[in-house]
Design an enzyme around this catalytic site. Structure first.
Site, PDB file in Angstrom:
ATOM      1  N   ASP A  76      58.494  90.728  79.529  1.00 35.88           N
ATOM      2  CA  ASP A  76      59.748  90.146  79.992  1.00 35.88           C
ATOM      3  C   ASP A  76      60.524  91.127  80.867  1.00 35.88           C
ATOM      4  O   ASP A  76      60.264  92.332  80.869  1.00 35.88           O
ATOM      5  CB  ASP A  76      60.612  89.679  78.807  1.00 35.88           C
ATOM      6  CG  ASP A  76      61.014  90.805  77.871  1.00 35.88           C
ATOM      7  OD1 ASP A  76      60.188  91.704  77.619  1.00 35.88           O
ATOM      8  OD2 ASP A  76      62.164  90.798  77.402  1.00 35.88           O
ATOM      9  N   GLU A 130      61.560  92.012  74.820  1.00 34.52           N
ATOM     10  CA  GLU A 130      61.997  93.399  74.635  1.00 34.52           C
ATOM     11  C   GLU A 130      63.408  93.622  75.158  1.00 34.52           C
ATOM     12  O   GLU A 130      64.118  94.490  74.664  1.00 34.52           O
ATOM     13  CB  GLU A 130      61.030  94.360  75.330  1.00 34.52           C
ATOM     14  CG  GLU A 130      61.194  95.823  74.934  1.00 34.52           C
ATOM     15  CD  GLU A 130      62.249  96.577  75.732  1.00 34.52           C
ATOM     16  OE1 GLU A 130      62.703  97.624  75.259  1.00 34.52           O
ATOM     17  OE2 GLU A 130      62.627  96.118  76.832  1.00 34.52           O
TER      18      GLU A 130
HETATM   19 ZN   LIG Z   1      61.245  98.157  79.407  1.00 35.85          ZN
END
Ligand SMILES: [Zn+2]
Length: 356
Positions: A76, A130
């Protein structure tokens, strides 16, 4: 639903592959199409066992080698800011995700494709979520649901480090230190006791505090204890009876979260201290054979990581972890995010040397 026909060509140059990965938008929560493409590309290789959980994809060799290492990266990105499609500008590839961290993901995929029989067994981890709050972190989910998928002697996170090795990370803890007084009308202040004035003593302890520099397995971690907020008072004519100082303690990985909490309580002895949240740091694990071989293969001098990163999730599973990846961490999340093409090649070469 229309199926997106998205085929990643793992034989293309790592910079070209990075560009292709960036051009599949994958802002946190919308990693699906990219995860599909990564999974399909890994399955086509034929020499990896591939499993999936949500939008996390894990691929592994099973050659019975005495050591296993993890190469991990998140799929992501933070939201796009008019910086896609990615484009080459001189020696740079510019665009969302180039540094954080599709350059690293491209290196993972290139290594996975190039090494059918690596010198150590390798687990390639690609995960979602994340860049958002910890509860949505795909690596955290894998650690809870499928800890066996992450078992290894060493993990390398390919987060941007400008192609230097950063070992372990500091832990972090937030606490609230509360001073108490007695409310009164400010016209008859002598009947009260001012909690905000009392907070001055708390601040004085912070000002006098000498943070440690701690050596752990050869790396020096710099600690810090800082006020990050203060609140008190309810009206312009009332002596405040409560004042809260929010404190953030960044502590070296030789200390557990519990020990860090004890330390903060000692510093503010005599006051109410509430630990609000925190996370353990991670030891660099550079004393492990797999890590020593990695450092030797790269010929780079490792440095300590100060910020908290996902290496701590591996550390919590007993897997030492380091960060090593292309791109300057200071341009991650910036509108002009970019990665030097030379660093993509250098990282790819480093892994091929170490695992080839
Ligand atoms: Zn990163």
């Amino acid at each position: 639903m229309t199926e997106l026909d998205l085929t990643l060509d793992l034989t293309s140059d790592v910079a070209e592959l990075t560009r292709a990965l960036c051009d599949v938008e994958s802002v946190s929560g919308a990693e699906g199409p990219l995860a599909d493409a990564v999974e399909a590309a890994l399955r086509r290789l034929g020499h990896l066992q591939v499993v999936r959980d949500g939008d996390a994809v894990v691929a592994r060799t099973a050659l019975g080698r005495p050591e296993r290492v993890v190469l991990a990266g998140h799929l992501d990105t933070v939201p796009v800011a008019g910086n896609l499609p990615a484009r080459f500008e001189g020696d740079l590839l510019v665009g969302r995700g180039t540094a954080d961290m599709k350059g690293g993901v491209a290196v993972q995929l290139k290594v996975a494709a190039a090494l059918a029989a690596p010198s150590r067994d390798v687990t390639y981890v690609f995960y979602d979520g994340e860049e958002v709050d910890a509860a949505r972190n795909g690596l955290g989910r894998l650690a809870r649901m499928h800890p066996a998928w992450l078992e290894a002697d060493l993990a390398v996170l390919l987060e941007p480090t400008a192609a230097g090795i950063e070992g372990g990370c500091n832990g972090t803890l937030r606490a609230e230190v509360v001073t108490r007084g007695l409310a009164a009308h400010s016209a008859r202040w002598w009947r009260g006791r001012n909690a905000v004035h009392e907070a001055g003593r708390v601040l004085a302890r912070l000002q006098a505090y000498q943070p440690r520099e701690v050596e752990v397995e050869g790396l020096v971690y710099r600690e810090g204890l800082n006020a990050v907020g203060i609140s008190g008072g309810i009206a312009g004519n009332v002596i405040p009876d409560t004042c809260t100082v929010s404190v953030n303690y960044r502590f070296a990985p030789d200390k557990t979260l519990a020990a860090a909490g004890e330390h903060v309580r000692e510093v503010f002895d005599g006051y109410e201290v509430t630990i609000v949240d925190g996370a353990d740091g991670a030891r660099p694990g550079l004393d492990r054979p797999a890590a020593a071989a990695f450092v030797a293969a790269l010929g780079a001098e490792p440095t300590a990581k100060y910020g908290w990163t996902d290496v701590a999730r591996f550390s919590a599973l007993g897997v030492p972890a380091v960060n090593f990846g292309p791109g300057d961490p200071s341009v991650a999340h910036a509108d002009d995010e970019h990665v030097p093409v030379a660093q993509l090649h250098a990282c790819e070469r480093a892994f091929l040397t170490w695992l080839g």
